[in-house]
Design a protein around this motif. Structure first.
Motif, PDB file in Angstrom:
ATOM      1  N   GLU A  32       0.824  -1.210   0.000  1.00 32.97           N
ATOM      2  CA  GLU A  32       0.000   0.000   0.000  1.00 32.97           C
ATOM      3  C   GLU A  32       0.853   1.253   0.000  1.00 32.97           C
ATOM      4  N   VAL A  33       0.239   2.324  -0.511  1.00 31.71           N
ATOM      5  CA  VAL A  33       0.871   3.648  -0.519  1.00 31.71           C
ATOM      6  C   VAL A  33      -0.168   4.635   0.000  1.00 31.71           C
ATOM      7  N   ASN A  34       0.244   5.435   0.961  1.00 33.94           N
ATOM      8  CA  ASN A  34      -0.658   6.452   1.524  1.00 33.94           C
ATOM      9  C   ASN A  34      -0.288   7.830   0.990  1.00 33.94           C
ATOM     10  N   ARG A  35      -1.209   8.769   1.167  1.00 32.45           N
ATOM     11  CA  ARG A  35      -0.965  10.148   0.745  1.00 32.45           C
ATOM     12  C   ARG A  35       0.337  10.685   1.317  1.00 32.45           C
ATOM     13  N   GLY A  36       1.107  11.381   0.495  1.00 33.11           N
ATOM     14  CA  GLY A  36       2.332  12.034   0.968  1.00 33.11           C
ATOM     15  C   GLY A  36       3.513  11.097   1.171  1.00 33.11           C
ATOM     16  N   GLU A  37       3.336   9.796   0.889  1.00 29.19           N
ATOM     17  CA  GLU A  37       4.424   8.844   1.118  1.00 29.19           C
ATOM     18  C   GLU A  37       5.196   8.547  -0.166  1.00 29.19           C
ATOM     19  N   VAL A  38       6.491   8.310  -0.006  1.00 29.72           N
ATOM     20  CA  VAL A  38       7.255   7.733  -1.107  1.00 29.72           C
ATOM     21  C   VAL A  38       7.633   6.332  -0.676  1.00 29.72           C
ATOM     22  N   VAL A  39       7.222   5.364  -1.475  1.00 25.21           N
ATOM     23  CA  VAL A  39       7.429   3.964  -1.119  1.00 25.21           C
ATOM     24  C   VAL A  39       8.211   3.332  -2.254  1.00 25.21           C
ATOM     25  N   CYS A  40       9.277   2.594  -1.914  1.00 23.21           N
ATOM     26  CA  CYS A  40      10.005   1.947  -3.007  1.00 23.21           C
ATOM     27  C   CYS A  40       9.734   0.454  -3.018  1.00 23.21           C
ATOM     28  N   LEU A  41       9.821  -0.090  -4.218  1.00 26.28           N
ATOM     29  CA  LEU A  41       9.655  -1.524  -4.446  1.00 26.28           C
ATOM     30  C   LEU A  41      10.980  -2.004  -5.034  1.00 26.28           C
ATOM     31  N   LEU A  42      11.715  -2.761  -4.217  1.00 22.79           N
ATOM     32  CA  LEU A  42      13.048  -3.188  -4.615  1.00 22.79           C
ATOM     33  C   LEU A  42      13.040  -4.671  -4.945  1.00 22.79           C
ATOM     34  N   GLY A  43      14.103  -5.103  -5.608  1.00 23.60           N
ATOM     35  CA  GLY A  43      14.209  -6.531  -5.911  1.00 23.60           C
ATOM     36  C   GLY A  43      15.195  -6.732  -7.034  1.00 23.60           C
ATOM     37  N   ARG A  44      15.764  -7.915  -7.067  1.00 24.75           N
ATOM     38  CA  ARG A  44      16.764  -8.178  -8.100  1.00 24.75           C
ATOM     39  C   ARG A  44      16.083  -8.263  -9.465  1.00 24.75           C
ATOM     40  N   ASN A  45      16.918  -8.339 -10.482  1.00 21.41           N
ATOM     41  CA  ASN A  45      16.471  -8.504 -11.847  1.00 21.41           C
ATOM     42  C   ASN A  45      15.487  -9.672 -11.967  1.00 21.41           C
ATOM     43  N   GLY A  46      14.318  -9.428 -12.522  1.00 22.11           N
ATOM     44  CA  GLY A  46      13.359 -10.512 -12.733  1.00 22.11           C
ATOM     45  C   GLY A  46      12.547 -10.893 -11.502  1.00 22.11           C
ATOM     46  N   ALA A  47      12.653 -10.116 -10.433  1.00 19.07           N
ATOM     47  CA  ALA A  47      11.965 -10.462  -9.172  1.00 19.07           C
ATOM     48  C   ALA A  47      10.453 -10.262  -9.256  1.00 19.07           C
ATOM     49  N   GLY A  48      10.023  -9.324 -10.117  1.00 21.80           N
ATOM     50  CA  GLY A  48       8.577  -9.080 -10.252  1.00 21.80           C
ATOM     51  C   GLY A  48       8.155  -7.637 -10.028  1.00 21.80           C
ATOM     52  N   LYS A  49       9.095  -6.709 -10.040  1.00 19.09           N
ATOM     53  CA  LYS A  49       8.763  -5.291  -9.801  1.00 19.09           C
ATOM     54  C   LYS A  49       7.876  -4.748 -10.930  1.00 19.09           C
ATOM     55  N   THR A  50       8.348  -4.922 -12.158  1.00 18.28           N
ATOM     56  CA  THR A  50       7.583  -4.415 -13.303  1.00 18.28           C
ATOM     57  C   THR A  50       6.230  -5.116 -13.400  1.00 18.28           C
ATOM     58  N   THR A  51       6.207  -6.407 -13.118  1.00 12.60           N
ATOM     59  CA  THR A  51       4.940  -7.141 -13.200  1.00 12.60           C
ATOM     60  C   THR A  51       3.952  -6.616 -12.159  1.00 12.60           C
ATOM     61  N   THR A  52       4.448  -6.276 -10.972  1.00 14.69           N
ATOM     62  CA  THR A  52       3.561  -5.698  -9.945  1.00 14.69           C
ATOM     63  C   THR A  52       2.949  -4.406 -10.462  1.00 14.69           C
ATOM     64  N   ILE A  53       3.796  -3.559 -11.035  1.00 17.07           N
ATOM     65  CA  ILE A  53       3.302  -2.273 -11.533  1.00 17.07           C
ATOM     66  C   ILE A  53       2.342  -2.480 -12.699  1.00 17.07           C
ATOM     67  N   LYS A  54       2.676  -3.412 -13.566  1.00 22.75           N
ATOM     68  CA  LYS A  54       1.760  -3.682 -14.692  1.00 22.75           C
ATOM     69  C   LYS A  54       0.434  -4.229 -14.180  1.00 22.75           C
ATOM     70  N   GLY A  55       0.487  -5.026 -13.133  1.00 21.19           N
ATOM     71  CA  GLY A  55      -0.741  -5.547 -12.527  1.00 21.19           C
ATOM     72  C   GLY A  55      -1.583  -4.409 -11.953  1.00 21.19           C
ATOM     73  N   ILE A  56      -0.947  -3.439 -11.330  1.00 25.40           N
ATOM     74  CA  ILE A  56      -1.670  -2.280 -10.784  1.00 25.40           C
ATOM     75  C   ILE A  56      -2.284  -1.475 -11.921  1.00 25.40           C
ATOM     76  N   MET A  57      -1.507  -1.260 -12.968  1.00 29.95           N
ATOM     77  CA  MET A  57      -1.938  -0.390 -14.070  1.00 29.95           C
ATOM     78  C   MET A  57      -2.927  -1.057 -15.034  1.00 29.95           C
ATOM     79  N   GLY A  58      -3.102  -2.362 -14.906  1.00 31.30           N
ATOM     80  CA  GLY A  58      -3.993  -3.046 -15.861  1.00 31.30           C
ATOM     81  C   GLY A  58      -3.287  -3.379 -17.162  1.00 31.30           C
ATOM     82  N   LEU A  59      -1.972  -3.447 -17.110  1.00 28.84           N
ATOM     83  CA  LEU A  59      -1.196  -3.800 -18.307  1.00 28.84           C
ATOM     84  C   LEU A  59      -0.830  -5.281 -18.312  1.00 28.84           C
ATOM     85  N   ALA A  60      -1.123  -5.964 -17.207  1.00 30.54           N
ATOM     86  CA  ALA A  60      -0.961  -7.421 -17.151  1.00 30.54           C
ATOM     87  C   ALA A  60      -2.236  -7.953 -16.516  1.00 30.54           C
ATOM     88  N   ALA A  61      -2.653  -9.127 -16.959  1.00 29.41           N
ATOM     89  CA  ALA A  61      -3.926  -9.672 -16.475  1.00 29.41           C
ATOM     90  C   ALA A  61      -3.808 -10.057 -15.004  1.00 29.41           C
TER      91      ALA A  61
END
Ligand code: ATP
Length: 236
Positions: free
Chosen positions: A28-57
């Motif tokens: 989760e991210v709350n108002r006024g917060e900066v939250v980072c999502l870290l992880g090694r190459n291929g860990a799933g960072k982009t997939t998480t974001i695509k899942g949020i954005m509706g770019l991955a099913a």
């Protein structure tokens, strides 16, 4: 869920074809917060974001944005709920001019308009009639950031903004993130460059193999560099 809550994913599962990539990601991210999502190459960072954005099913789980369920929305529906997205690799339109790239159809009135973007990024103003594809990597990142800011989002999601940029340009982009933080902009920042991201963040998640393996204060990780290396494979 409080009114402060801008983004919440609960038990999010994402598949690419038959490959099960995200195994129940909750963050989760709350108002006024900066939250980072870290992880090694291929860990799933982009997939998480695509899942949020509706770019991955999204196969299972929920995505809630500013109190509204979003797991069935397409990308423009998610954007309309107040999410500005800067994709990995910028994805600007190479044949359109800078100014045409900034003519974004979704968005709402607010602090950011074309003039304010040009004041914030004088380089984009100088280059406003150039095709996006002629810009340097750093300028393209600025353009991608400007294109998301101009929608006046409540939540700004950036996927690997430092990727492929010279260290000096990375410093510039992070200076910009710090400015946004000072203005109270909420940001979700996916980064392989863990230490850099931790320095601007209040909280952090680490993802590994599609599962969240750390959830806590950014300061806790900054104080334990060995742990960051072990969890997120950070090399610096
Ligand atoms: P990176 O820093 O390399 O972008 P990441 O943490 O963002 O890493 P993802 O891009 O989310 O990782 O990838 C997670 C997993 O999903 C990886 O194993 C990757 O190979 C796989 N993957 C990514 N995109 C696809 C796709 N379109 N089809 C199938 N598998 C994919």
């Amino acid at each position: 869920m409080s009114e402060q809550n801008l983004l919440r994913t609960e038990g999010l599962h994402v598949f690419y074809g038959k490959s099960h990539i995200l195994h129940g990601v909750s963050l989760e991210v709350n108002r006024g917060e900066v939250v980072c999502l870290l992880g090694r190459n291929g860990a799933g960072k982009t997939t998480t974001i695509k899942g949020i954005m509706g770019l991955a099913a999204r196969a299972q789980g929920s995505v809630t944005i500013a109190g509204k369920r979003a797991e069935r929305l397409p990308p423009h529906g998610v954007a309309r709920l107040g999410v500005g997205y800067v994709p990995e690799g910028r994805k600007i339109f190479p044949h359109l001019t800078v100014e045409e790239n900034l003519a974004v159809p979704v968005g709402r009135p607010g602090r950011w308009n074309l003039n304010e973007i040009y004041k914030f990024f004088p380089r984009l103003h100088e280059r406003r009639r150039h095709p996006g594809g002629m810009l340097s990597g750093g300028e393209q990142e600025m353009l991608a950031v400007g294109r998301a800011l101009i929608t006046n989002p409540d939540l700004f999601i950036m996927d690997e903004p430092s990727q492929g940029l010279a260290p000096k340009i990375v410093q510039e982009i992070y200076g910009l993130i710090r400015d946004m933080v000072q203005e109270g902009q909420a940001v979700l920042l996916a980064e392989q460059n863990a230490f850099m991201a931790l320095e601007v963040s209040s909280r952090a998640y680490v993802i590994d193999n599609g599962r969240i393996v750390f959830d806590g204060a950014a300061g806790e990780l900054l104080a334990d560099r060995e742990r960051v290396r072990a969890l997120a494979g950070a090399s610096i």
